[in-house]
Design a protein around this motif. Structure first.
Motif, PDB file in Angstrom:
ATOM      1  N   VAL A 251       6.343   9.377   5.213  1.00 40.22           N
ATOM      2  CA  VAL A 251       4.702   9.126   5.705  1.00 40.22           C
ATOM      3  C   VAL A 251       4.163  10.523   5.710  1.00 40.22           C
TER       4      VAL A 251
ATOM      5  N   LYS B 238       0.614  11.229   4.035  1.00 33.54           N
ATOM      6  CA  LYS B 238      -0.531  11.968   4.557  1.00 33.54           C
ATOM      7  C   LYS B 238      -0.845  13.291   3.908  1.00 33.54           C
TER       8      LYS B 238
ATOM      9  N   ILE C  29       1.573   3.581   6.540  1.00 42.34           N
ATOM     10  CA  ILE C  29       1.077   4.725   7.509  1.00 42.34           C
ATOM     11  C   ILE C  29       0.658   4.077   8.708  1.00 42.34           C
TER      12      ILE C  29
END
Length: 1360
Positions: A190, A194, A216
């Motif tokens: 993640v 991001k 996510i």
């Protein structure tokens, strides 16, 4: 074509052998069928030769050869050959010949990899999918990024022909992101996602959009577990002791919270926090907190764009608020106060280059050009004039051109504006634009450039008026003409001196006229007694005020220092005006900083004791809101004076000691540890070398600060060196009832280091012996040698007492005066201590009755008639001696008799209270009242009464120093503060304290921090006072009601509490209802949110106890709550009920403002009030909801657990539960707490929370509780972080053993990975490994990257 490298050639030869076919195979390639066995044998034959070649290579050549190999793959046109080369790589990787990570990187990084080449693309991703299981987790993270980048290169417009290629890539991506594949921590994945897609709605390729978004989103529960509920709505109180920790810091570029980890935080957590910064900026005395929030270093020039923008926005806000008024200029008006504050903020941040003036003005042009905001235009020009007048000489003219655009926007009139009423202070604002124009034109003339535009028509009359005023021969101070001229011509060396000279001359007559000062007739001062008014000083620009204070310091004070021969002291008007100038923070460098760092050291160096006395008086009785570093610096300077002999300087010594005592007792609780820690290497600078009383006062201040701020829960090692040095300088003990109130660290120190205790019964015998010798001795030299020499016993005051007690005062030997004179004021302190102990012993053994009366009369004579010892000094010594039991009560009895039985002190107190006001800044006749009081009650410092009685004189002349502000009543106030505390420590003395408060409580009308004193007293002595409601009520009534003649109704206490105070006699029954608490908290909510409170208006914060409205409101609220007759827990629960009951008076959209306010209050109160939140946490933990006995709408709570815990979401939909309320309230309370208050949290979790946690619901609730504060622990208290992390793992083990099924295993795992990679690292590795090994297999597989104790090849079948 570039030549082929040797390695490439060798590889080609091996691969050609592998790919070589017969002519028959080539001719009938479409008809020959190869069995899997044939293919496998062929691959095995080829792989052997490739492996031998691979092993012969140097390690550094592996990547190069792999690159060649993959390039060969992309050159193949035959499906079979492509498959063969790929199978060779797969087999080699399976046999661990080629490292899997290196192979995957070579395959994906090859420049020939293109989705348009369908077969190589698909084979590449199929091969990666097969071998990625052998890649380490960090390699998988890197491959994830590469694969996403490759997919993003594929146009979103490709048609169905590319679906095969997309499916192949997505399959690998899905494999990597599959939580059950355990290829890498999902937390790593993640983070990569991001980084690539930072927006909440990732703009990814359509083929992976849903996959990426869902992955996510699976971390949103984890993000909420580490987010503080409603954090953007939580606001601090500037100037409060809990407003200085890291919780309020923002990124100085983005203005966002510095959140750890790239998690999908809620939008409110990642937005620009303009509300917080603007709120803080708007508070008076907030500049240090603004710098703390933005991490701005005053030593570095660092322009902060967000700060610049906020300053411009605040100006617009001020314009908008002014537009809502009638435009009048009234002192204390909130709008005018905002403009005044903005001026101070602007000067500071522009001066230190945190903001750019031209850029800020250009921003104002953009924000205001289309707004019809005209009522505030004069205020705006006044604001700009402040900076322009002081900086235009040092900066290019072009920096100020943007101001001309504002002229055009706000002054479009074609006709001249009328001249304002010069008798009103608003006229200086009205003429500000004309003053700016004068400064600009003069700058243009000096730079020999043209402004290329004429003056605006609207300025014509204003400019003419200024010139005409300057040409007038008489410039009176009855209007504001002088201020206007100073503002207009402050940069003009030829015109400015004239109006400035008028100001200076009005405060200093150069000795042409003189006035009397308190004391003997020889003490006179220069004539003027009326200072410049605050309204006149406010009407001067910063530049003009700097010039005025420069004249006062350099032309008057410094001149007086170097011409001490003159008998004329500084004029009262000049001293008072100087004190008023020192309150302006915008002129700090020449003001208070210059006062502490330049003026005082110069005075001490020149031994100008009269001037020193004047400046110390000014500091003690006129200044508020001095930065703590300056206060401590002055304290160190005062202690250094102890090394200078001050023979026959009784008055100065008393002033120095009184000032030091006022500084020590007045130190803010939040300032004590930061300021004292600066002196850990040189504690002697901070401590008195010989004054036991000052060092005892410092210990009491230290104890109070540690208790109030909660730092008593921290290690006390930081103060050990200070205590050790203090004890070495002045060894002393504390009475047991005082010691019991100390924080543990101080208790342990004094218990481990007892001082030698003098036998008080032996003291009486020694005094008797010395008294006999005194009566027997007749030779003066022998008497002086025995009783006045250094090293002799400090008994002489005891001997004088005996002389007075046994004989009439007229029989005192005149030599006694010489003995006292030779002892000197400093050494006399030790005699006073001995005398105090002797008095207690004498009264303890007294027969009572007439003898006690005689003793009191004798004491009274020593103080008031013979002037041997001052009252405040004697009472301070008595109050600080360490008497136990009955002796302590006798000591308090002596104090009570000395203060109340004779009328001398009571009369002085009553007359001073009746005839004077503490609001000195509003007075013009202070000196007249001051002189009237001293004429009626003259003060003597040099034993004048004893001299008159014996008919002798001092052997050396005494210097009577000018007294501008002080008297015995004002000097007694800090002693009274200490005295009250000593009485509170001994319950039997309660009645005596009430009597003292009845007679002397009115003195608190002149206390500079009465509410703070009450707050500290009620806080520190909460345990002593919790069962003494009558005494609390008496204390509150005496101190607060002393202010009733000068404060507006409701300035502190609410009407219900005032009714309670006025209840007759011993009636202390009062149980406030829910509505009372709602209204009390509602008042504070409105204050913090900026809504006008009539009872708090018209306060000039420069002279008020608190720096701003919110700080005042918070403290008076806390004082009232601590003064209630109920127990702390009852009050704490009632405060929480204000929220949990959610009455109609609380608007749902304002709920976070109420939670914020209650958290502010709870964290300001003693721990017993705040601990109720822990009781609520425990109640929620054992509730049916979390122990698994309650079902929500047909489904278990676990399916909705994160929604249930989301206070903002459930509250907006009217579905909130108590657990969400408790979470929100706890987050707010802990967010406002300092680290000292948070430290006991670990013990609470370990001892009370951990034994209760057995269900997954309970565990998730605990994670939501502590998760948001792990970052804080990491930054401020790492040990606390480690201990709580260990507790979380041990609770997880208990849950795992108790529950047959874990629903949110992945979320909890993500949370634990967040702790490891953001905070704990390997700090608790041994403890986590031990726990993980005992968890079920599914946990071990998910946490395998935290603990290496799990076999990576373990069965991947999960157990839920």
């Amino acid at each position: 074509m570039a030549s082929t490298s040797p390695l490439d050639a060798q590889l080609q030869e091996i691969l050609n052998d592998a790919l070589r076919t017969t002519s028959i195979e080539e001719a009938f390639c479409g008809f020959i069928l190869h069995s899997p066995e044939d293919d496998r044998n062929k691959v095995m034959c080829c792989i052997d030769s490739f492996n031998r070649f691979w092993k012969s290579l140097a390690a550094e050549s592996h990547e190069l050869v792999l690159g060649f190999y993959v390039t060969h793959i992309h050159r193949q046109k035959s499906h079979q050959r492509l498959k063969l080369l790929c199978d060779m790589l797969l087999m080699s990787a399976d046999q661990h010949g080629i490292p899997a990570r290196m192979l995957c990187e070579a395959l994906l990084s090859n420049p020939s990899l293109d989705y348009k080449s369908s077969e190589p693309w698909c084979k590449t991703f199929q091969l990666v999918d097969r071998i990625i299981v052998n890649v380490d987790y960090k390699g998988c993270r890197d491959l994830l990024r590469v694969i996403l980048e490759k997919i993003e290169l594929i146009p979103v417009t490709v048609n169905v022909s590319a679906s095969k290629q997309l499916d192949a890539a997505v399959k690998v991506l899905t494999h990597i992101l599959d939580r059950n594949a355990f290829l890498l921590p999902s937390y790593f994945a993640v983070n990569e996602l991001k980084k690539l897609f930072p927006d909440d709605n990732p703009n990814t390729h359509w083929t992976v959009g849903e996959l990426v978004t869902n992955f996510i989103d699976s971390f949103r529960p984890t993000a909420r577990m580490v987010s503080i509920t409603g954090r953007p709505c939580l606001l601090p109180v500037v100037g409060h002791f809990n407003a200085t920790h890291n919780s309020w810091k923002l990124d100085p570029i983005t203005l966002m919270f510095p959140l750890k980890g790239l998690l999908p935080y809620d939008k409110e957590q990642t937005q620009r926090q303009t509300k917080l910064l603007r709120y803080v900026l708007e508070q008076p005395y907030s500049r240090d907190m603004v710098r703390m929030i933005l991490g701005l270093n005053i030593q570095q020039k660092q322009r902060c764009l967000v700060l610049e923008e906020m300053l411009a926005d605040l100006v617009v806000v001020a314009m908008e608020r002014t537009e809502q008024t009638d435009g009048s200029f009234e002192l204390g008006c909130p709008t005018n106060a905002l403009w005044q504050h903005l001026s101070s903020q602007l000067i500071f941040f522009l001066l230190f280059n945190f903001a750019s003036f031209p850029h800020m003005v250009m921003s104002l042009n953009e924000k205001l050009c289309n707004r019809r905001l005209t009522k505030g235009r004069d205020h705006l020009m006044w604001l700009l004039l402040q900076f322009i007048s002081g900086s235009i000489k040092k900066n290019p003219l072009s920096d100020f051109f943007p101001v001309l655009k504002l002229f055009d926007i706000f002054f479009p009139e074609k006709e001249p504006l009328p001249v304002p009423d010069i008798s009103h202070p608003q006229c200086t604002h009205s003429l500000a634009m004309a003053c700016i124009w004068i400064h600009l034109t003069r700058k243009a003339q000096s730079d020999k450039v043209s402004l290329q535009r004429p003056a605006l028509p609207s300025l014509k009359l204003h400019l003419e008026f200024l010139q005409q005023s300057y040409n007038c021969t008489n410039l009176p101070l009855t209007d504001y003409r002088i201020a206007m001229l100073c503002n207009a011509y402050s940069t003009s060396t030829d015109m400015f001196p004239r109006p400035m000279a008028v100001l200076v001359e009005s405060t200093y007559s150069s000795g042409k006229t003189t006035v009397s000062m308190p004391g003997p007739g020889m003490c006179v001062a220069s004539g003027p007694t009326t200072p410049l008014s605050m309204s006149l000083l406010d009407s001067l620009t910063v530049h003009a005020k700097m010039s005025l204070i420069h004249h006062i310091v350099n032309k008057n004070i410094m001149t007086a220092i170097h011409h001490q021969a003159t008998a004329v002291a500084l004029s009262p008007a000049l001293v008072e005006t100087y004190s008023r100038l020192l309150v302006y923070t915008e002129i700090e460098t020449l003001g208070i900083k210059g006062f502490i760092s330049k003026v005082l050291p110069s005075v001490c160096e020149a031994k100008a004791w009269g001037m020193l006395h004047t400046l110390l008086e000014l500091f003690s009785f006129r200044l508020q809101h001095i930065q703590p570093q300056y206060i401590v610096q002055l304290l160190c300077n005062l202690h250094s004076l102890s090394k200078i002999p001050l023979a026959n300087q009784n008055q100065l010594y008393q002033c120095i000691e009184s000032t030091a005592l006022r500084i020590i007792t007045g130190l803010g609780s939040a300032d004590v540890q930061p300021q004292l820690s600066r002196f850990l290497t040189e504690p002697n600078n901070l401590l008195s070398a010989d004054s036991e009383e000052l060092n005892r006062a410092l210990v009491l201040t230290l104890a109070r600060a540690m208790h109030v701020t909660g730092s008593e829960t921290l290690s006390g090692s930081w103060c050990k060196d200070i205590l050790a040095t203090l004890f070495a300088n002045t060894p002393h003990n504390w009475a047991s009832h005082t010691l019991k109130c100390f924080p543990t660290a101080l208790q342990e120190f004094f218990e481990a280091n007892p001082a030698i205790q003098e036998d008080r019964s032996l003291l009486k015998k020694t005094v008797e012996d010395e008294h006999r010798k005194w009566k027997a001795m007749t030779n003066e030299a022998e008497i002086l040698n025995r009783f006045a020499s250094q090293g002799t016993q400090s008994l002489f005051l005891c001997l004088i007492w005996k002389m007075l007690l046994e004989n009439e005062p007229s029989h005192i030997n005149p030599v006694a005066v010489k003995v006292i004179e030779r002892i000197g004021p400093r050494a006399l302190s030790k005699h006073i201590r001995t005398f105090a102990d002797f008095l207690v012993f004498e009264f303890s053994t007294s027969a009572g009755g007439q003898h006690v009366n005689k003793c009191v009369e004798t004491l009274n004579d020593m103080v008031w008639k013979l002037n041997i010892i001052s009252l405040d000094r004697l009472i301070l010594n008595l109050a600080l001696r360490n008497h136990e039991g009955s002796e302590a009560q006798v000591c308090f009895f002596i104090i009570q008799l000395l203060l109340l039985k004779p009328s001398e002190f009571r009369n002085r107190v009553n007359d001073f209270i009746k005839d004077n006001s503490p609001e000195h800044w509003l007075q013009s006749d202070w000196h007249t009242k001051h002189m009237n009081y001293h004429r009626k009650y003259p003060e003597r410092y040099y034993y004048e009464g004893m001299l008159e009685l014996t008919g002798t004189t001092m052997s050396t002349p005494c210097q009577n120093l000018p007294v501008y502000f002080s008297n015995v009543c004002l000097r007694f106030i800090p002693v009274f503060d200490i005295l009250i505390h000593r009485f509170l420590e001994l319950p039997p003395a309660s009645k005596s304290l009430e009597i003292l408060l009845d007679h002397l409580g009115g003195l608190y009308k002149f206390h500079d921090h009465p509410v703070t004193y009450l707050f500290n007293t009620l806080h520190y002595y909460e345990k002593k006072l919790r069962d003494r409601p009558q005494l609390k009520r008496k204390l509150i009534g005496a101190i607060i009601l002393a202010q009733k003649s000068i404060k507006p109704a409701g300035w502190c206490l609410t009407p219900p509490y005032l009714e309670y105070i006025n209840k007759p006699g011993e009636d202390v029954t009062w149980d406030p209802d829910h509505d009372y608490y709602c209204k009390l908290i509602g008042r504070l909510v409105d204050t913090v949110s900026g809504k006008a409170q009539p009872q708090f208006l018209n306060m000039d914060w420069r002279f008020s106890e608190f720096p701003n409205l919110a700080a005042h409101a918070l403290h008076v609220t806390c004082v009232e709550l601590m003064a209630l007759p109920g127990q702390g827990k009852v009050v704490g629960n009632a405060l929480l009920a204000v929220i949990s009951k959610n009455p109609g008076g609380v608007q749902r959209d304002e709920i976070m403002a109420w939670i914020n306010t209650i958290a502010l209050v709870l964290t300001s109160l003693p721990s017993c009030y705040c601990e109720v939140i822990q009781d609520h946490i425990l109640d929620v933990l054992v509730s049916d909801l979390l122990v698994g006995n309650q079902v929500i709408q047909g489904s278990g709570i676990l399916n909705n657990i994160f929604a249930v815990f989301d206070f903002r979401g459930t509250h907006s939909s009217h579905t909130e539960m108590m657990c969400a309320y408790v979470l929100a309230m706890t987050h707010a309370v802990w967010h406002h707490s300092n680290i000292g208050q948070l430290t006991p949290l670990q013990q609470f979790i370990r001892d009370q929370v951990k034994p209760l946690v057995q269900t997954e619901e309970q565990y998730l609730f605990v994670c939501h509780l502590v998760g948001p504060f792990l970052q804080r622990f990491h930054e401020e208290r790492t040990r606390l972080l480690f201990e709580i992390t260990k507790d979380l793992y041990e609770m997880l083990l208990a849950v795992d053993q108790h529950c047959s099924k874990i629903v949110h295993m992945d979320v909890i795992s993500d949370f634990l990975y967040h702790i490891k990679y953001m905070f704990a690292g390997d700090g608790v590795k041994a403890d986590t490994d031990r726990v993980i090994k005992n968890l079920r297999l599914a946990w071990q597989q998910r946490l395998r990257f935290i603990s290496r104790g799990v076999d990576p090849t373990a069965n991947t079948q999960t157990t839920s």
